[in-house]
Design a protein around this motif. Structure first.
Motif, PDB file in Angstrom:
ATOM      1  N   GLY A 250      39.619  83.161  68.515  1.00  0.00           N
ATOM      2  CA  GLY A 250      39.707  82.506  67.216  1.00  0.00           C
ATOM      3  C   GLY A 250      41.015  81.808  66.958  1.00  0.00           C
ATOM      4  N   GLY A 251      41.793  81.550  67.997  1.00  0.00           N
ATOM      5  CA  GLY A 251      43.059  80.851  67.827  1.00  0.00           C
ATOM      6  C   GLY A 251      44.248  81.776  68.048  1.00  0.00           C
ATOM      7  N   TRP A 252      45.430  81.285  67.667  1.00  0.00           N
ATOM      8  CA  TRP A 252      46.684  81.993  67.948  1.00  0.00           C
ATOM      9  C   TRP A 252      46.984  83.110  66.959  1.00  0.00           C
ATOM     10  CZ3 TRP A 252      48.662  81.564  72.501  1.00  0.00           C
ATOM     11  CH2 TRP A 252      48.529  80.373  73.231  1.00  0.00           C
ATOM     12  N   ALA A 253      46.257  83.148  65.829  1.00  0.00           N
ATOM     13  CA  ALA A 253      46.517  84.173  64.797  1.00  0.00           C
ATOM     14  C   ALA A 253      48.005  84.178  64.457  1.00  0.00           C
ATOM     15  CB  ALA A 253      46.029  85.535  65.278  1.00  0.00           C
ATOM     16  N   ASP A 254      48.646  85.344  64.504  1.00  0.00           N
ATOM     17  CA  ASP A 254      50.048  85.413  64.098  1.00  0.00           C
ATOM     18  C   ASP A 254      51.000  85.566  65.292  1.00  0.00           C
ATOM     19  OD1 ASP A 254      49.239  87.895  64.826  1.00  0.00           O
ATOM     20  OD2 ASP A 254      49.990  88.932  63.035  1.00  0.00           O
ATOM     21  N   HIS A 255      50.566  85.145  66.474  1.00  0.00           N
ATOM     22  CA  HIS A 255      51.422  85.241  67.661  1.00  0.00           C
ATOM     23  C   HIS A 255      52.621  84.310  67.541  1.00  0.00           C
ATOM     24  CE1 HIS A 255      49.275  88.070  70.122  1.00  0.00           C
ATOM     25  NE2 HIS A 255      48.129  87.461  69.856  1.00  0.00           N
ATOM     26  N   THR A 256      53.722  84.741  68.176  1.00  0.00           N
ATOM     27  CA  THR A 256      54.988  84.017  68.018  1.00  0.00           C
ATOM     28  C   THR A 256      55.696  83.833  69.367  1.00  0.00           C
ATOM     29  OG1 THR A 256      56.162  86.094  67.612  1.00  0.00           O
ATOM     30  CG2 THR A 256      55.359  84.869  65.675  1.00  0.00           C
ATOM     31  N   VAL A 257      56.644  82.914  69.326  1.00  0.00           N
ATOM     32  CA  VAL A 257      57.573  82.682  70.433  1.00  0.00           C
ATOM     33  C   VAL A 257      58.972  82.733  69.844  1.00  0.00           C
ATOM     34  CG1 VAL A 257      58.430  81.004  72.091  1.00  0.00           C
ATOM     35  CG2 VAL A 257      55.983  81.259  71.761  1.00  0.00           C
ATOM     36  N   ALA A 258      59.896  83.400  70.533  1.00  0.00           N
ATOM     37  CA  ALA A 258      61.263  83.510  70.047  1.00  0.00           C
ATOM     38  C   ALA A 258      62.117  82.448  70.737  1.00  0.00           C
ATOM     39  CB  ALA A 258      61.820  84.898  70.312  1.00  0.00           C
ATOM     40  N   LEU A 259      62.407  81.364  70.021  1.00  0.00           N
ATOM     41  CA  LEU A 259      63.276  80.320  70.557  1.00  0.00           C
ATOM     42  C   LEU A 259      64.732  80.714  70.344  1.00  0.00           C
ATOM     43  CD1 LEU A 259      61.491  77.125  69.170  1.00  0.00           C
ATOM     44  CD2 LEU A 259      61.335  78.089  71.475  1.00  0.00           C
ATOM     45  N   PRO A 260      65.626  80.289  71.232  1.00  0.00           N
ATOM     46  CA  PRO A 260      67.047  80.535  71.002  1.00  0.00           C
ATOM     47  C   PRO A 260      67.501  79.885  69.698  1.00  0.00           C
ATOM     48  CG  PRO A 260      66.661  79.885  73.283  1.00  0.00           C
ATOM     49  CD  PRO A 260      65.373  79.659  72.538  1.00  0.00           C
ATOM     50  N   GLU A 261      68.587  80.374  69.164  1.00  0.00           N
ATOM     51  CA  GLU A 261      69.086  79.875  67.878  1.00  0.00           C
ATOM     52  C   GLU A 261      69.472  78.409  67.970  1.00  0.00           C
ATOM     53  OE1 GLU A 261      68.964  81.451  65.005  1.00  0.00           O
ATOM     54  OE2 GLU A 261      67.938  83.050  66.107  1.00  0.00           O
ATOM     55  N   GLY A 262      69.453  77.733  66.824  1.00  0.00           N
ATOM     56  CA  GLY A 262      69.806  76.326  66.748  1.00  0.00           C
ATOM     57  C   GLY A 262      68.598  75.501  66.358  1.00  0.00           C
ATOM     58  N   THR A 263      68.768  74.193  66.416  1.00  0.00           N
ATOM     59  CA  THR A 263      67.674  73.277  66.110  1.00  0.00           C
ATOM     60  C   THR A 263      67.190  72.640  67.406  1.00  0.00           C
ATOM     61  OG1 THR A 263      68.651  72.801  63.955  1.00  0.00           O
ATOM     62  CG2 THR A 263      66.989  71.256  64.768  1.00  0.00           C
TER      63      THR A 263
END
Length: 836
Positions: free
Chosen positions: A789-802
């Motif tokens: 049903g999709g990604w739901a609430d899954h996440t990826v932790a990107l390094p800090e910054g923009t």
């Protein structure tokens, strides 16, 4: 205490030589000359690659379509434009900021038709051991009555003579002048001086070569071939004079700055690959050199090889298998068993059978020669005399079959490394399990001989025959692996044919992202300047064909239903001779090559299936084709792709798998272009190319259409198709490499996995001196994401910054980010850290 790894100096490039950041492989030929490539340089530069990677450029056999059948090391192919044309290309490339990488072939030359095209070989056939080129070729002058076997006749020599098919005529031979020759149809051979007046039968016997029926080659050949190809004769570049003569032109081009790096074709065929690479590094003064080396399993490049790395087959299969769903293995295995009878765990047995077939057939002459050498060594030593010819042959056969890699690396006169000893002993232990106990002592003697150890009478470690046994065994090992595994077993195993790729590990089935990250971290240190690739001129299926087939692992139940439907639809014309393996290969091939709303063209399918079933050697072969069987296979295939019911089923499957194919196509490409190593783009694969094995994968590329597509995307047009999206991913990734080389090939470049919550994301960063500069996020196994049903609430932790996503041109904040938002527009993201 933490162990610190550093890259060995021999893996690096010495200044002032430049390191490619990415390459674009072109397959030269009569339809793609140096001037044609020069005209495309603006496109290559716009795409973003830093080097154009050329197929072999030396003069090849007449009609060559690939250039690997070299006949003259002193001449750049006139067909391609000659040296002037190559220099014009170099000038155009350098003016655009691009370099040139050249593919060279040190291991073999062609036995062309007529032979005089190869002046060195013509000289050997004319003058025999007295030829100044006699040392070039690995000829056993002690066998074959002191004559080089030329197995070119269509029948036995007696029948050929009786039909007057062999004629003595005067001809004008280029570089020689008017001279007497023996002509057999298109074949022309020199006549030894002083024999031209003899009766024809006696004249034929007095030559430095023996004309023979072509089938004799597998049993009596007395020159070393490239694998089992009688038209390619091995070259002894281990001789310094031969090395110098065969490399003089290429090294001059390197010194002149015409070319900037080298790709070495099949070094495993050489007598001493390590020695060759050391000599080449010295001769090139440390230029970028990579080798076409197939590394089996967890095998790594020998530590003493002077090379930046391999051409990337080990990256190819790991990427492919990371995008393969392990959950599909059992269901697909059951399906294979139902249609083919092959058990899911039968791959090792199938490889064993294939290697035995090769050892007993095409490579029998090589195995016979090895046995003869070993028997002579034993016969002349009282303490070894009771090891018979037959016992040695049985041990050699089992050892060749038991080897699980291309070869060990043992140099006569040098103590082998512990690793190479372990490789040999492990193979011997596997071989012993297949031998009766009375052969075990013979196996121990053989292993000692092959490792160059003292065995037999005290002090006996080296003589010319012992040295030859050591070297020739290793060269034969590689041929058995290539012909037995790559060119036989891989055409028989149908569990998931996308995994049966050059250098592949199909019994591994799937690789986890953690596995890939661990391998990449090691590669970043061990071979940071080796290549990565997904498609080559040798791959059995192009990357996009494999991506489409790989999706079967994500939908195994649906795939099983489709196969059942396809079989029902074709039941009325599916020939009784069509076997399960070939039929199952056909269905996977059709879904892998379905392009838009249409199946693969009939001619391409026929050519591919003909090659596949002949290479498999189960029911037909190149040397003994079974016409009835082949007609049954090809008849079913051609009727299937014209059958509306079949086409409707395939179209529905294409629609069902669209998103999964899209994610796999873009994901595998982005990962390949951003992993540690020098990223290669095979010609045309910046858009989906549903290619099969050569020559299908060497078809011309419409560069104008590619350039127009890239220009449209650069002009701000949105991606309207998967072709647009793949061009976007490829161009933005290689441009990023070009603009930020320190994150990919610099001395401070690094690779770091990034935290994520879903096993369906593949995430990592490329760093500079430990600081994240590029982040990659790719969807793996999109069909499963869709099922959930999709990604739901899954996440990826990107390094800090923009961060800036160069694929969608938007800013993304650092920290923990929802995957659904990050991959909203595309199933992949390529993020660059914004410097403030």
């Amino acid at each position: 205490m933490t162990e610190t790894w550093t890259t060995p100096e021999r893996r690096l490039v010495r200044p002032p030589h430049k390191v490619p950041v990415s390459t674009y492989r072109v397959q030269l030929g009569a339809d793609l000359t140096f001037d044609d490539v020069a005209a495309r340089v603006p496109y290559y530069a716009s795409l973003g690659v830093t080097h154009v990677y050329l197929s072999p450029v030396l003069t090849a056999a007449p009609g060559s379509t690939h250039g690997y059948d070299v006949v003259d090391h002193d001449e750049i192919s006139p067909v391609l434009g000659g040296e002037d044309g190559l220099r014009r290309l170099a000038d155009a490339a350098h003016a655009a900021g691009l370099g040139l990488v050249l593919d060279i072939v040190p291991n073999h030359m062609a036995v062309p038709t007529p032979v005089w095209h190869n002046r060195a070989l013509w000289s050997v056939l004319t003058h025999g051991p007295e030829s100044p080129y006699a040392a070039w070729f690995d000829v056993d002058w002690s066998s074959g009555d002191g004559a080089v076997l030329m197995p070119v006749l269509g029948d036995r020599i007696g029948a050929v003579l009786a039909r007057d098919e062999l004629r003595l005529v005067e001809e004008d031979v280029p570089g020689v002048g008017t001279t007497w020759v023996l002509r057999y149809h298109d074949h022309v051979f020199p006549v030894r001086a002083g024999t031209e007046s003899l009766p024809l039968g006696e004249l034929v016997e007095r030559q430095h070569y023996r004309l023979a029926y072509w089938k004799v080659a597998d049993e009596e050949l007395n020159y070393r071939r490239f694998f089992d190809v009688g038209t390619l004769v091995a070259v002894r570049v281990e001789d310094p004079e031969v090395f110098d003569a065969t490399h003089a032109l290429v090294l001059r081009l390197l010194r002149d700055g015409v070319i900037d790096g080298l790709r070495i074709d099949h070094p495993d065929g050489l007598a001493d690959p390590g020695g060759y690479l050391s000599r080449l590094r010295e001769a090139t003064d440390g230029a970028w050199v990579v080798v076409e080396k197939i590394l089996a399993g967890e095998e790594e490049l020998p530590g003493d090889w002077d090379t930046a790395g391999s051409t990337g087959y080990e990256a190819l299969w790991r990427i492919q298998q990371t995008f393969t769903d392990p959950g599909g293995a059992a269901r697909l295995g059951a399906l294979m068993h139902r249609y083919t009878g092959d058990e899911p765990d039968a791959f090792e047995r199938l490889v064993d059978e294939a290697k035995r077939q090769i050892v007993d057939g095409p490579l029998y002459a090589e195995v016979h020669r090895l046995t003869t050498i070993a028997a002579e060594i034993c016969h002349e030593d009282l303490r070894l005399r009771d090891h018979t010819w037959r016992s040695l042959e049985e041990c050699l056969v089992e050892l060749l079959v038991a080897f699980d890699r291309y070869r060990a690396y043992v140099v006569p006169g040098e103590t082998p490394s512990h690793e190479q000893v372990a490789v040999m002993q492990a193979a011997a232990e596997r071989a012993r399990r297949r031998l009766p106990a009375e052969r075990h002592e013979t196996m121990s003697v053989l292993v000692d001989l092959l490792l160059g150890r003292e065995v037999g009478s005290a002090g006996r470690t080296r003589d010319p025959r012992r040295d030859e046994l050591v070297v020739r065994f290793q060269q034969t090992c590689g041929a058995v692996m290539a012909k037995g595994v790559e060119d036989t077993a891989f055409y028989r195993w149908t569990h998931l044919v996308a995994l049966c790729e050059v250098g592949g590990e199909p019994d591994r089935f799937a690789f986890t992202p953690t596995d890939l990250a661990a391998w990449a971290s090691r590669a970043q240190v061990a071979t940071p300047l080796g290549m990565t690739t997904l498609s080559t001129h040798d791959t059995k299926r192009g990357e996009d064909t494999r991506a489409r087939i790989g999706v079967l692992s994500e939908l195994p139940t649906e795939w099983a239903a489709l196969v059942d439907d396809l079989r029902r639809a074709t039941a009325g014309y599916r020939g009784a001779l069509l076997d399960g393996r070939t039929e199952y290969l056909l269905w996977q091939t059709l879904v892998g090559t379905w392009d838009g709303d249409a199946p693969i063209e009939e001619q391409r399918l026929v050519e591919y299936l003909t090659k596949a079933i002949r290479e498999a050697k189960s029911r037909t072969s190149w040397t003994a084709p079974d016409t009835a069987y082949e007609e049954a296979v090809l008849g079913t295939a051609t009727r299937a792709i014209a059958d509306p019911a079949v086409l409707e089923l395939l179209a529905a499957w294409d629609a069902r798998t669209h998103e999964a194919v899209r994610a796999a196509t873009l994901g595998t490409k982005l990962v390949q272009l951003t992993l540690p190593g020098i990223a290669d783009v095979y010609q045309g694969t910046e858009v989906p190319v549903l290619s099969l094995v050569d020559p299908d994968n060497r078809r011309p590329v419409d560069a104008d259409a590619l350039a127009a597509r890239l220009q449209r995307l650069d002009g701000g047009a949105g991606a309207r198709s998967l072709a647009d999206e793949k061009m976007l991913v490829t161009s933005r990734a290689v441009r990023l490499r070009r603009d930020l080389p320190e994150a990919f090939v610099g001395p401070d470049a690094g690779f770091v996995p990034l935290p994520h919550s879903s096993g369906h994301t593949l995430t990592y960063a490329r760093t500079v001196a430990g600081q994240p500069r590029v982040a990659v996020v790719a969807t793996r196994l999109a069909a499963a994401v869709e099922r959930l049903g999709g990604w739901a609430d899954h996440t990826v932790a990107l390094p800090e910054g923009t961060w800036h996503d160069v694929l969608t041109d938007r800013s993304v904040p650092g920290g923990v980010q929802p995957v659904a938002e990050l991959l909203e527009r595309l199933p992949v993201a390529l993020l660059v850290h914004e410097e403030h």
